[in-house]
Motif scaffolding. Sequence first.
Motif, PDB file in Angstrom:
ATOM      1  N   UNK A 277      44.648  38.464  -4.418  1.00 15.10           N
ATOM      2  CA  UNK A 277      45.465  38.978  -5.522  1.00 15.10           C
ATOM      3  C   UNK A 277      45.853  37.875  -6.508  1.00 15.10           C
ATOM      4  N   UNK A 278      45.080  36.797  -6.519  1.00 15.03           N
ATOM      5  CA  UNK A 278      45.303  35.695  -7.464  1.00 15.03           C
ATOM      6  C   UNK A 278      46.756  35.220  -7.456  1.00 15.03           C
ATOM      7  N   UNK A 279      47.266  34.968  -6.264  1.00 17.97           N
ATOM      8  CA  UNK A 279      48.656  34.532  -6.140  1.00 17.97           C
ATOM      9  C   UNK A 279      48.808  33.077  -6.607  1.00 17.97           C
ATOM     10  N   UNK A 280      49.995  32.730  -7.130  1.00 18.69           N
ATOM     11  CA  UNK A 280      50.238  31.340  -7.524  1.00 18.69           C
ATOM     12  C   UNK A 280      50.132  30.405  -6.330  1.00 18.69           C
ATOM     13  N   UNK A 281      49.693  29.187  -6.605  1.00 19.38           N
ATOM     14  CA  UNK A 281      49.530  28.185  -5.550  1.00 19.38           C
ATOM     15  C   UNK A 281      49.989  26.830  -6.073  1.00 19.38           C
ATOM     16  N   UNK A 282      50.636  26.057  -5.194  1.00 19.20           N
ATOM     17  CA  UNK A 282      50.992  24.670  -5.518  1.00 19.20           C
ATOM     18  C   UNK A 282      50.385  23.769  -4.446  1.00 19.20           C
ATOM     19  N   UNK A 283      49.459  22.934  -4.848  1.00 23.63           N
ATOM     20  CA  UNK A 283      48.742  22.055  -3.921  1.00 23.63           C
ATOM     21  C   UNK A 283      49.541  20.761  -3.752  1.00 23.63           C
ATOM     22  N   UNK A 284      49.823  20.396  -2.484  1.00 23.17           N
ATOM     23  CA  UNK A 284      50.752  19.293  -2.231  1.00 23.17           C
ATOM     24  C   UNK A 284      50.130  18.098  -1.501  1.00 23.17           C
ATOM     25  N   UNK A 285      48.826  18.103  -1.291  1.00 28.45           N
ATOM     26  CA  UNK A 285      48.189  16.988  -0.588  1.00 28.45           C
ATOM     27  C   UNK A 285      48.387  15.663  -1.308  1.00 28.45           C
ATOM     28  N   UNK A 286      48.495  15.700  -2.638  1.00 29.90           N
ATOM     29  CA  UNK A 286      48.429  14.480  -3.425  1.00 29.90           C
ATOM     30  C   UNK A 286      49.748  13.717  -3.507  1.00 29.90           C
ATOM     31  N   UNK A 287      50.757  14.163  -2.743  1.00 32.09           N
ATOM     32  CA  UNK A 287      51.988  13.375  -2.656  1.00 32.09           C
ATOM     33  C   UNK A 287      51.776  12.154  -1.772  1.00 32.09           C
TER      34      UNK A 287
ATOM     35  N   UNK B 176      35.966  24.324  -5.009  1.00 33.73           N
ATOM     36  CA  UNK B 176      35.046  25.285  -4.411  1.00 33.73           C
ATOM     37  C   UNK B 176      35.792  26.478  -3.827  1.00 33.73           C
ATOM     38  N   UNK B 177      36.852  26.188  -3.085  1.00 34.50           N
ATOM     39  CA  UNK B 177      37.606  27.257  -2.420  1.00 34.50           C
ATOM     40  C   UNK B 177      38.311  28.169  -3.421  1.00 34.50           C
ATOM     41  N   UNK B 178      38.675  27.624  -4.588  1.00 39.48           N
ATOM     42  CA  UNK B 178      39.401  28.399  -5.598  1.00 39.48           C
ATOM     43  C   UNK B 178      38.492  28.882  -6.725  1.00 39.48           C
ATOM     44  N   UNK B 179      37.203  28.889  -6.498  1.00 44.80           N
ATOM     45  CA  UNK B 179      36.259  29.200  -7.578  1.00 44.80           C
ATOM     46  C   UNK B 179      36.495  30.584  -8.182  1.00 44.80           C
ATOM     47  N   UNK B 180      36.961  31.535  -7.383  1.00 45.40           N
ATOM     48  CA  UNK B 180      37.214  32.866  -7.921  1.00 45.40           C
ATOM     49  C   UNK B 180      38.676  33.159  -8.193  1.00 45.40           C
ATOM     50  N   UNK B 181      39.531  32.171  -7.987  1.00 40.78           N
ATOM     51  CA  UNK B 181      40.976  32.362  -8.116  1.00 40.78           C
ATOM     52  C   UNK B 181      41.385  32.277  -9.580  1.00 40.78           C
ATOM     53  N   UNK B 182      42.124  33.273 -10.052  1.00 35.78           N
ATOM     54  CA  UNK B 182      42.557  33.294 -11.447  1.00 35.78           C
ATOM     55  C   UNK B 182      44.074  33.223 -11.589  1.00 35.78           C
ATOM     56  N   UNK B 183      44.772  32.982 -10.493  1.00 31.14           N
ATOM     57  CA  UNK B 183      46.230  32.883 -10.545  1.00 31.14           C
ATOM     58  C   UNK B 183      46.704  31.534 -11.045  1.00 31.14           C
TER      59      UNK B 183
END
Length: 270
Positions: free
Chosen positions: A25-35, A53-60
Amino acid sequence: MTLSAIGVAVTRDGFDHLKDWICSEDRPIEIQDFVAPDLIAGNCSAIIAHYKSALSGHKGHRGIHGPFFGLDLANPDKDIRKLVQQRLLKGLEIAEALSAKHMVVHSPFSYWDLLNRYNYPSAIPSMNAAAADCLAGVLPRAADIGCDLVIENIEDTDPNMRVALVQEIAHPNLKVSIDTGHADLAHGRFTAPPMVDFITAAAGHLGHVHLQDADGYADRHWHPGQGRLNWQPILKAIEALDEAPHLIIEVRDEMARIPHTAQWLSDIIK
């Protein structure tokens, strides 16, 4: 204003577990690995490629949590501020690669600053000037890629200090972030106002909220509903704003519970 969709903060393991829920459902995401200091100081290409690659179809909506360990936006040493700038610019490079539209950075303010604002009247103006100098080399890059820097409360006990800093710098890509658990810790331990007052203080400048529950004692990062925060007034205060900040559940464990938590938060505001 209607609340924005509720998303989730993840590192790679959590994302892989929740990928279907996020992307369906194209939910918002915050990626935190880079801290992680060692990660952001090195070659990030492999983990960026994994997410792309994993988010290739994600539009959120996407965001990242920027680096913060040992990085003080208001460091009085200009040479150290240059290093802080470099790390934030690296964060924006990553944000651009991942099409992220917000990057969380940490507030420099503390309870000491509040208690001594009259004892050392030049301290807050000096901190604001140092933070403005640090971000002067970062915000134009953020604007170029359409990414907002959002300043999160950490040790803040006065919700107005970050707002005043954002107002003073007056850049369209600089906004306020609120972490609900951090605000409750400050309320429980250091006589800060209640959580809803942090929201009211940020009105007109609030771009982002970390949703987590706590007990007023420590930075628990429990799922909303597991601590003492009263979520209906919090969500109604956010809903009453003219802006619609990005809402991100940020918890430490039980990632499989995230879909239930998101639905529970959505249900209590109806």
